[in-house]
Enzyme design. Sequence first.
Site, PDB file in Angstrom:
ATOM      1  N   GLU A 198      36.901  30.869  34.137  1.00  0.00           N
ATOM      2  CA  GLU A 198      35.471  30.892  34.499  1.00  0.00           C
ATOM      3  C   GLU A 198      35.093  32.345  34.728  1.00  0.00           C
ATOM      4  O   GLU A 198      35.657  32.990  35.618  1.00  0.00           O
ATOM      5  CB  GLU A 198      35.233  30.071  35.770  1.00  0.00           C
ATOM      6  CG  GLU A 198      35.307  28.574  35.550  1.00  0.00           C
ATOM      7  CD  GLU A 198      34.350  28.089  34.490  1.00  0.00           C
ATOM      8  OE1 GLU A 198      33.290  28.709  34.303  1.00  0.00           O
ATOM      9  OE2 GLU A 198      34.675  27.104  33.818  1.00  0.00           O
ATOM     10  N   CYS A 246      28.076  35.524  39.951  1.00  0.00           N
ATOM     11  CA  CYS A 246      28.254  35.330  38.509  1.00  0.00           C
ATOM     12  C   CYS A 246      26.966  34.833  37.871  1.00  0.00           C
ATOM     13  O   CYS A 246      26.727  35.061  36.690  1.00  0.00           O
ATOM     14  CB  CYS A 246      29.390  34.346  38.240  1.00  0.00           C
ATOM     15  SG  CYS A 246      29.185  32.765  39.065  1.00  0.00           S
TER      16      CYS A 246
HETATM   17  P1  NAD Z   1      38.055  40.459  38.646  1.00  0.00           P
HETATM   18  O1  NAD Z   1      38.181  39.878  37.292  1.00  0.00           O
HETATM   19  O2  NAD Z   1      38.170  41.918  38.808  1.00  0.00           O
HETATM   20  O3  NAD Z   1      39.194  39.842  39.607  1.00  0.00           O
HETATM   21  C1  NAD Z   1      39.326  38.453  39.765  1.00  0.00           C
HETATM   22  C2  NAD Z   1      40.756  38.142  40.181  1.00  0.00           C
HETATM   23  O4  NAD Z   1      41.619  38.457  39.094  1.00  0.00           O
HETATM   24  C3  NAD Z   1      41.242  38.950  41.373  1.00  0.00           C
HETATM   25  O5  NAD Z   1      42.019  38.123  42.205  1.00  0.00           O
HETATM   26  C4  NAD Z   1      42.115  40.021  40.723  1.00  0.00           C
HETATM   27  O6  NAD Z   1      43.134  40.492  41.551  1.00  0.00           O
HETATM   28  C5  NAD Z   1      42.692  39.248  39.555  1.00  0.00           C
HETATM   29  N1  NAD Z   1      43.169  40.094  38.450  1.00  0.00           N
HETATM   30  C6  NAD Z   1      42.687  41.304  38.048  1.00  0.00           C
HETATM   31  N2  NAD Z   1      43.416  41.774  37.018  1.00  0.00           N
HETATM   32  C7  NAD Z   1      44.369  40.852  36.762  1.00  0.00           C
HETATM   33  C8  NAD Z   1      45.429  40.749  35.819  1.00  0.00           C
HETATM   34  N3  NAD Z   1      45.658  41.733  34.934  1.00  0.00           N
HETATM   35  N4  NAD Z   1      46.216  39.646  35.819  1.00  0.00           N
HETATM   36  C9  NAD Z   1      45.998  38.660  36.712  1.00  0.00           C
HETATM   37  N5  NAD Z   1      45.017  38.697  37.645  1.00  0.00           N
HETATM   38  C10 NAD Z   1      44.209  39.768  37.667  1.00  0.00           C
HETATM   39  O7  NAD Z   1      36.694  39.903  39.260  1.00  0.00           O
HETATM   40  P2  NAD Z   1      36.023  40.197  40.668  1.00  0.00           P
HETATM   41  O8  NAD Z   1      35.502  41.573  40.693  1.00  0.00           O
HETATM   42  O9  NAD Z   1      36.905  39.751  41.767  1.00  0.00           O
HETATM   43  O10 NAD Z   1      34.798  39.172  40.609  1.00  0.00           O
HETATM   44  C11 NAD Z   1      33.645  39.435  39.894  1.00  0.00           C
HETATM   45  C12 NAD Z   1      33.644  38.748  38.544  1.00  0.00           C
HETATM   46  O11 NAD Z   1      33.898  37.354  38.697  1.00  0.00           O
HETATM   47  C13 NAD Z   1      32.278  38.847  37.887  1.00  0.00           C
HETATM   48  O12 NAD Z   1      32.432  39.064  36.502  1.00  0.00           O
HETATM   49  C14 NAD Z   1      31.662  37.486  38.162  1.00  0.00           C
HETATM   50  O13 NAD Z   1      30.638  37.133  37.266  1.00  0.00           O
HETATM   51  C15 NAD Z   1      32.875  36.600  38.048  1.00  0.00           C
HETATM   52  N6  NAD Z   1      32.704  35.314  38.720  1.00  0.00           N
HETATM   53  C16 NAD Z   1      32.644  34.184  37.968  1.00  0.00           C
HETATM   54  C17 NAD Z   1      32.435  32.944  38.580  1.00  0.00           C
HETATM   55  C18 NAD Z   1      32.338  31.672  37.767  1.00  0.00           C
HETATM   56  O14 NAD Z   1      32.470  30.609  38.335  1.00  0.00           O
HETATM   57  N7  NAD Z   1      32.101  31.746  36.472  1.00  0.00           N
HETATM   58  C19 NAD Z   1      32.298  32.881  39.961  1.00  0.00           C
HETATM   59  C20 NAD Z   1      32.365  34.071  40.703  1.00  0.00           C
HETATM   60  C21 NAD Z   1      32.572  35.284  40.078  1.00  0.00           C
END
Ligand code: NAD
Length: 522
Positions: A274, A308
């Site tokens: 997501e 998001c």
């Molecule tokens: P992010 O992608 O930077 O991080 C999300 C998670 O992924 C964190 O726990 C991070 O540690 C982990 N992560 C990062 N790199 C990784 C890797 N290489 N391997 C495994 N895990 C890894 O996102 P963020 O800054 O925490 O959140 C913002 C983003 O999330 C925005 O793009 C937002 O739109 C999206 N979001 C989507 C939803 C949805 O339901 N579609 C809901 C909330 C936020």
Amino acid sequence: MPCEPGVGRIRAQQTMSSVLIHPTEAGVTAQNYINGEWLASDSTFQSLNPANRNHVVGTVPVASRSQVRDAVLAAKAAFPAWKNKSWVQRGEIVDNLSQLIKRDLEELSRMVTIECGKPINEGRADVVEALHMAQYVAGLSRLPIGHAISSEIPAKDAYILRKPKGVVGVITPWNFPFAIPLWGILPAVLAGNTVVFKPSEETPIVAHKLAKLFEEAGFPRGVINTVHGFGEDTGDALVKDPDVNVMLFTGSLAVGKMIQQSAASEVHKFVVTEMGGKNATIVLEDANLDIAVNAAVLGAFKTSGQRCVTSGRMIVDKKVEAQFTERFLEKVKRIVIGDGLRDDVFMGPLISQEGVKKWQHHNAKAKEEGGEILFDGQVLTGPDHANGNFVEPFVYRFASYKPDTFCLKEEAFSPHVAIIGVDGIEEAVRVYNDTKYGLAMAVITEDYRKFRYVRDNADYGLGYVNLPSIGAEVHLPFGGVKGSGNGHPAAEGAIEAVTHKVAFTVNHAHEIVMAQGLSTTL
Ligand code: NAD
């Protein structure tokens, strides 16, 4: 500058240990929770209050790759006994959790606000949504989990059943630090799976509080494990672990794509991603402008644009654009920005300094690409804002749509808003669809034929009429299409992603009779 959220922030966070710790606010010491034990790690990092970076909310372990492996093995070992409990027995433990969330609601809400910055009404809504998810999942435990279905052969009974898949990895973002983890974890454990949870490094103390509640609720050891750390190490170790059967990921497109690519080489691994959005509010010529302006402000600036589903684009019919813009800007100027614990605050800080740089980058691109700047938001540095990541809204306009621009296509994840003039409903939908994302769309109109056209022609997972593009209820699916999600929405229906659907057929006759008239004689 990174274009996708999170990519550059990881390194910035790792250097934060040099930040001054206020003597009276040393904060919480978080631990990993592996196989029912609370464990430290060799290295730690600090979680800072984004409204006041001198306030250390807590110190957090960085789980090593071998600790992640231990957590997965603990989950694997706990799986057989946990899956053999009944759905109702598992649901009762989820119900315990819901009662604990209700008990601690105010404390948890404050912690959400302190650690992720959003105003206290939003912090509370996050926890209330988590409570609803726990109540909903506990209730599901007493509803049908499969069904009996007729066979072609009268003496056969046929069933469609759901079986758990095994170890589920859950990786979550920071912006709904309490609710989003439960969207995945609770359906997974209700169905009999066991879990390893890797929360966001931006909000680990909220996750630590949640892990404490899992223990208190009575989940047996190993059923839900929590490992803290950064994406590129701790998260990566979880994603690549061979004993993880399902990955439930919520976060940015850049990371979701990497996770999909890495899982593609392991045939047993099922991945739910997501991801982000470049959402929009479409204002048609017949719109009620009171609703349009309110929807636009809420959609753009709740959680300081860090949802998001945030509307970073207002796609407005040229016949009403001038009126809409004037009224929108009036409200923008009145937005109160500050520490989310203050009741009068509408917009809290951005999550990090990296988030501020990303917002500046998107603003610079909007200027460079020819946007007419209507509200040139600045970083706030006055006495109330000096130590926080506070920025004002940034609003610009394109009198007509300009395709192939960075600013109108990429997720800014901050209070960065474009107003785009369009001629009529068909152009509005064309412009709306012209991004790689497909998450949330709001349309403002009084005409049911028009909203039906938008409903059927726009690409989105969450559609709203005469509402902002934000808002979720746990008994509705939550997810997107295209670059926003791979078709397995969270909340309602999440059970589907964490279970195998199996056919089970029983013969009650004394001989074998096959479907389709298949012969059984030798
Ligand atoms: P992010 O992608 O930077 O991080 C999300 C998670 O992924 C964190 O726990 C991070 O540690 C982990 N992560 C990062 N790199 C990784 C890797 N290489 N391997 C495994 N895990 C890894 O996102 P963020 O800054 O925490 O959140 C913002 C983003 O999330 C925005 O793009 C937002 O739109 C999206 N979001 C989507 C939803 C949805 O339901 N579609 C809901 C909330 C936020």
